[in-house]
Design an enzyme around this catalytic site. Structure first.
Site, PDB file in Angstrom:
ATOM      1  N   ASP A  66      34.700 -48.478 141.262  1.00 18.48           N
ATOM      2  CA  ASP A  66      34.606 -49.777 140.588  1.00 18.48           C
ATOM      3  C   ASP A  66      34.383 -49.542 139.094  1.00 18.48           C
ATOM      4  O   ASP A  66      33.390 -48.929 138.697  1.00 18.48           O
ATOM      5  CB  ASP A  66      33.441 -50.572 141.168  1.00 18.48           C
ATOM      6  CG  ASP A  66      33.429 -52.020 140.701  1.00 18.48           C
ATOM      7  OD1 ASP A  66      33.971 -52.305 139.619  1.00 18.48           O
ATOM      8  OD2 ASP A  66      32.858 -52.867 141.413  1.00 18.48           O
ATOM      9  N   ASP A  85      41.900 -45.808 136.650  1.00 19.60           N
ATOM     10  CA  ASP A  85      42.930 -46.469 135.857  1.00 19.60           C
ATOM     11  C   ASP A  85      42.311 -47.125 134.626  1.00 19.60           C
ATOM     12  O   ASP A  85      43.021 -47.763 133.850  1.00 19.60           O
ATOM     13  CB  ASP A  85      43.636 -47.543 136.693  1.00 19.60           C
ATOM     14  CG  ASP A  85      42.669 -48.634 137.111  1.00 19.60           C
ATOM     15  OD1 ASP A  85      41.737 -48.328 137.887  1.00 19.60           O
ATOM     16  OD2 ASP A  85      42.803 -49.786 136.645  1.00 19.60           O
ATOM     17  N   GLU A 142      25.649 -45.951 150.260  1.00 14.63           N
ATOM     18  CA  GLU A 142      25.797 -45.868 148.807  1.00 14.63           C
ATOM     19  C   GLU A 142      25.836 -44.410 148.379  1.00 14.63           C
ATOM     20  O   GLU A 142      25.057 -43.585 148.854  1.00 14.63           O
ATOM     21  CB  GLU A 142      24.635 -46.613 148.148  1.00 14.63           C
ATOM     22  CG  GLU A 142      24.807 -46.873 146.667  1.00 14.63           C
ATOM     23  CD  GLU A 142      24.359 -45.698 145.833  1.00 14.63           C
ATOM     24  OE1 GLU A 142      24.997 -45.440 144.799  1.00 14.63           O
ATOM     25  OE2 GLU A 142      23.386 -45.012 146.219  1.00 14.63           O
ATOM     26  N   GLU A 172      31.852 -44.515 151.920  1.00 20.01           N
ATOM     27  CA  GLU A 172      32.234 -45.872 151.515  1.00 20.01           C
ATOM     28  C   GLU A 172      31.085 -46.828 151.815  1.00 20.01           C
ATOM     29  O   GLU A 172      30.538 -46.821 152.912  1.00 20.01           O
ATOM     30  CB  GLU A 172      33.502 -46.311 152.255  1.00 20.01           C
ATOM     31  CG  GLU A 172      33.899 -47.753 152.059  1.00 20.01           C
ATOM     32  CD  GLU A 172      34.058 -48.144 150.600  1.00 20.01           C
ATOM     33  OE1 GLU A 172      33.466 -49.167 150.200  1.00 20.01           O
ATOM     34  OE2 GLU A 172      34.761 -47.430 149.854  1.00 20.01           O
ATOM     35  N   GLU A 219      35.177 -37.381 149.774  1.00 19.47           N
ATOM     36  CA  GLU A 219      35.705 -38.409 148.887  1.00 19.47           C
ATOM     37  C   GLU A 219      34.692 -39.537 148.792  1.00 19.47           C
ATOM     38  O   GLU A 219      34.309 -40.129 149.796  1.00 19.47           O
ATOM     39  CB  GLU A 219      37.044 -38.968 149.383  1.00 19.47           C
ATOM     40  CG  GLU A 219      37.603 -40.023 148.424  1.00 19.47           C
ATOM     41  CD  GLU A 219      38.740 -40.857 149.006  1.00 19.47           C
ATOM     42  OE1 GLU A 219      39.489 -41.447 148.209  1.00 19.47           O
ATOM     43  OE2 GLU A 219      38.841 -40.939 150.248  1.00 19.47           O
TER      44      GLU A 219
END
Length: 232
Positions: free
Chosen positions: A133, A169, A110, A83, A58
């Site tokens: 982001d 989203d 990164e 992360e 992930e």
């Protein structure tokens, strides 16, 4: 069982002025700090990450709620959380420690740098990119994670017929991601046009999913499968 671990209990193995790429084998974390000399850690990583038949990764793991649940439910799978922010890595780590998870490996770094230099080719079965982001301003779209060069690296690290799951989203980001994957000709959509779905009931929960559900935001879920006729 370990005593209850708080996020702040995890300390980096270096001070920032002397930062370096480090594998903390005791804590099951790979650190890939920004702007530091790269290291060849293929042998060390291979020993740590080859104890499971399946590997799922992930990117943009945030506080780790989603991948922590997945690792608990799928103990036979090795899960890798990538992360960039150390404060978030601390939260993923504390969840892992307090659940005594052995099948969750954390990478503090990164996404593109990690994929390009520290993940082996054809190593990962499935990839998840959850609520990256969105960089919502049009002039900032170039900073989004999903770009041509990153898609090429995803193709490289995936096993034949491996899959990338992308969830956001943000409608403009969804469109950019779909366009980028499809124009690359390295992947094909597993969802028919318009190449996304809004229903994600069985996908798993996360901080950002819960937040956007409360705010009545829409979701855009896409799924792309690796084609097996190109070399990158």
């Amino acid at each position: 069982m370990n005593s209850f671990m708080k996020p702040k209990d995890l300390k980096t193995p270096f001070i920032w002025s002397k930062r370096e790429v480090v594998i903390d084998q005791e804590q099951n974390i790979l650190y890939v700090p920004e702007r530091c000399e790269r290291k060849n850690l293929s042998q060390e990583l291979h020993k740590l990450l080859t104890n499971h038949e399946q590997v799922r990764i992930e990117y943009c793991s945030g506080n780790g709620e989603w991948i922590h649940q997945k690792a608990l439910l799928n103990p036979d799978v090795l899960w890798i959380a990538v992360e960039k922010q150390f404060k978030r890595v601390q939260k993923i780590w504390s969840k892992t420690q307090n659940s005594e998870l052995k099948n969750l490996f954390i990478v503090c770094g990164e996404a593109l740098e990690v994929s390009k230099y520290y993940l082996k080719s054809e190593f990962v079965d499935e990839i998840y990119i959850n609520f990256p982001d969105p960089w919502p301003k049009k002039k900032h779209a170039k900073f989004r994670l999903i770009q041509d060069v990153f898609v090429e690296q995803l193709y490289k690290v995936l096993k034949p017929s491996g899959v990338v799951n992308f969830l956001t989203d943000d409608a403009p980001y969804s469109k950019q991601a779909i366009d980028t994957f499809l124009k690359s000709e390295l992947f094909e959509s597993q969802i028919s046009a318009p190449f996304y779905e809004s229903e994600i009931q069985d996908y798993g929960s996360s901080y950002f999913r819960s937040l956007w559900e409360e705010k009545k935001r829409g979701f855009y879920f896409s799924k792309f499968q690796k084609k097996c006729k190109y070399n990158v």
